[in-house]
Design a protein around this motif. Structure first.
Motif, PDB file in Angstrom:
ATOM      1  N   ARG A  53       0.820  -1.214   0.000  1.00 17.73           N
ATOM      2  CA  ARG A  53       0.000   0.000   0.000  1.00 17.73           C
ATOM      3  C   ARG A  53       0.849   1.256   0.000  1.00 17.73           C
ATOM      4  O   ARG A  53       0.554   2.219  -0.704  1.00 17.73           O
ATOM      5  CB  ARG A  53      -0.938  -0.028   1.223  1.00 17.73           C
ATOM      6  N   LYS A  54       1.948   1.247   0.775  1.00 14.00           N
ATOM      7  CA  LYS A  54       2.844   2.419   0.820  1.00 14.00           C
ATOM      8  C   LYS A  54       3.548   2.622  -0.520  1.00 14.00           C
ATOM      9  O   LYS A  54       3.758   3.750  -0.969  1.00 14.00           O
ATOM     10  CB  LYS A  54       3.870   2.234   1.932  1.00 14.00           C
ATOM     11  N   SER A  57       1.046   4.179  -2.717  1.00 17.25           N
ATOM     12  CA  SER A  57       0.836   5.570  -2.303  1.00 17.25           C
ATOM     13  C   SER A  57       1.962   6.470  -2.791  1.00 17.25           C
ATOM     14  O   SER A  57       1.732   7.627  -3.183  1.00 17.25           O
ATOM     15  CB  SER A  57       0.720   5.650  -0.775  1.00 17.25           C
ATOM     16  N   GLU A  61       1.712   9.741  -5.229  1.00 13.23           N
ATOM     17  CA  GLU A  61       2.277  11.038  -4.816  1.00 13.23           C
ATOM     18  C   GLU A  61       3.170  11.630  -5.907  1.00 13.23           C
ATOM     19  O   GLU A  61       3.144  12.827  -6.158  1.00 13.23           O
ATOM     20  CB  GLU A  61       3.065  10.850  -3.521  1.00 13.23           C
TER      21      GLU A  61
END
Length: 404
Positions: A53-54, A57, A61
């Motif tokens: 998930r990071k 993300s 970004e």
């Protein structure tokens, strides 16, 4: 079994695969735990869902920065257009899924309702049909005995300004009032010696659910109250048939409507609980030769010894005097007497004449009596009913007002 769209494509890198799954999680119906399982299976890694998930993300970004800095405007516009189209398709699929789930849900409710009805028919108690032969009516007079607004299933207490009890109602009180009504009618019948009654039920036999506020006052569910009413009315009509021949009719009420989908008024006007209530009554009394049960409808046009009588529930009648004229012109049929319920109070008026007959309307009182809604409209009267005598070539000649 995993759908092909959830598998990693041959031309996809693991990062491309991550981006595709992350962008379409809602469309595919995936959680991040499920997404991480798919990615670990394809990559051979054992990363936690948090790490995947990071990573996604971080891509989100930096994506706009990279697009703005390293691509020309045409490419950016192309990507933006593609993103918009993707969102459109996603919304289409979401809308289809919502409608499909709604359809499944409503079909399930309809199936449950049907199962309840079938169960009620199978398990209904045996009614002992009276072995009484009543001669046909030859006195050129007939009873007209409308009942309306019984609202089975509702339970409430209504108080006045100083805490006095204005009205109390429940399924048990409904039964008490109906048995009292039967006693009053039998007493009238003993005096008049008329052995036939036309009995229209003007609707709102059950309370239904028209407004969410009704949930607080419903003692029984809609299905249960409809079945209870059908069983009780069968027994009541069976008892009445010991004293005279009965022609029973029923009219759709607005509270009887089954608002299965949107809950909007009159969206499915012919989906009405009164239909299967009437079928249950007919099944219960099929062996009773003294009772005739007619399938229900939105209107009931009756010829009672030459008096043309139109029975309606009344929720669509703004002005009963105008309604008589409008119905006569629309259907090219004479209306000598218009019967209506709905407003829970009594009112009648003669608007003209046709020979020796008056042309008139009768607003019937209700079995339930005053409630919050009628109080709000300032249209109130005590619970009750009218027993009218119709004479051949004369029309209505006598009316008994029964207070319950």
């Amino acid at each position: 079994m995993i759908h092909n769209e959830l598998l990693k494509q041959s031309d996809e890198s693991i990062n491309d695969y991550l981006i595709r799954l992350g962008d379409n999680q809602e469309l595919y119906g995936l959680t991040w735990v499920q997404t991480a399982d798919l990615l670990n299976k394809e990559s051979g890694d054992e990363y936690s869902e948090s790490r995947w998930r990071k990573k996604y993300s971080a891509y989100l970004e930096w994506k706009p920065v990279v697009l703005e800095k390293y691509t020309n405007n045409e490419v950016v516009d192309e990507i933006r257009d593609a993103t918009i189209e993707l969102k459109k398709e996603r919304n289409k699929l979401q809308t289809e899924k919502i409608e499909y789930n709604k359809m499944i849900r409503e079909q399930g409710r309809a199936d449950l309702l049907e199962e309840k009805i079938v169960e009620a028919v199978i398990n209904r108690p045996t009614i002992h049909i009276p072995n009484i032969h009543i001669k046909k009516n030859n006195v050129k007079r007939d009873f007209l005995f409308p009942v309306c607004d019984l609202h089975d299933g509702v339970s409430f207490k209504l108080f006045g300004w100083e805490g006095e009890l204005l009205n109390e109602y429940s399924p048990e009180i409904l039964e008490q009032r109906m048995w009292k009504l039967l006693e009053e009618f039998v007493s009238i019948n003993d005096k008049q010696k008329i052995n036939h009654v036309t009995l229209p039920n003007l609707g709102d036999s059950i309370d239904g659910i028209l407004r969410m506020s009704q949930l607080m006052s419903l003692k029984m569910g809609v299905t249960d109250s409809a079945i209870h009413f059908a069983e009780f009315m069968s027994q009541w009509l069976n008892e009445l048939s010991k004293y005279c021949l009965v022609d029973y009719y029923s009219i759709f009420g607005n509270h009887d409507q089954l608002r299965l989908l949107s809950g909007k008024r009159d969206e499915f006007p012919h989906e009405n609980a009164q239909k299967w209530i009437t079928k249950l009554i007919s099944a219960n009394l099929k062996d009773n030769k003294n009772v005739s049960v007619t399938n229900c409808n939105e209107f009931m046009y009756l010829d009672i010894l030459g008096t043309k009588t139109l029975a309606v529930h009344g929720e669509n009648e703004k002005n009963l005097e105008n309604s008589i004229k409008d119905y006569s012109l629309t259907y090219s049929k004479p209306v000598h007497l218009l019967l209506s319920g709905h407003l829970h109070h009594s009112h009648e008026k003669t608007i003209g004449m046709n020979g020796v007959r008056d042309i008139e309307y009768v607003q019937s009182p209700s079995i339930i009596g005053i409630d919050d809604y009628s109080l709000k409209l300032k249209k109130t009267s005590n619970a009750g009913a009218k027993v009218m005598i119709i004479e051949e070539n004369k029309g209505r000649t006598l009316t008994y007002n029964i207070r319950l």
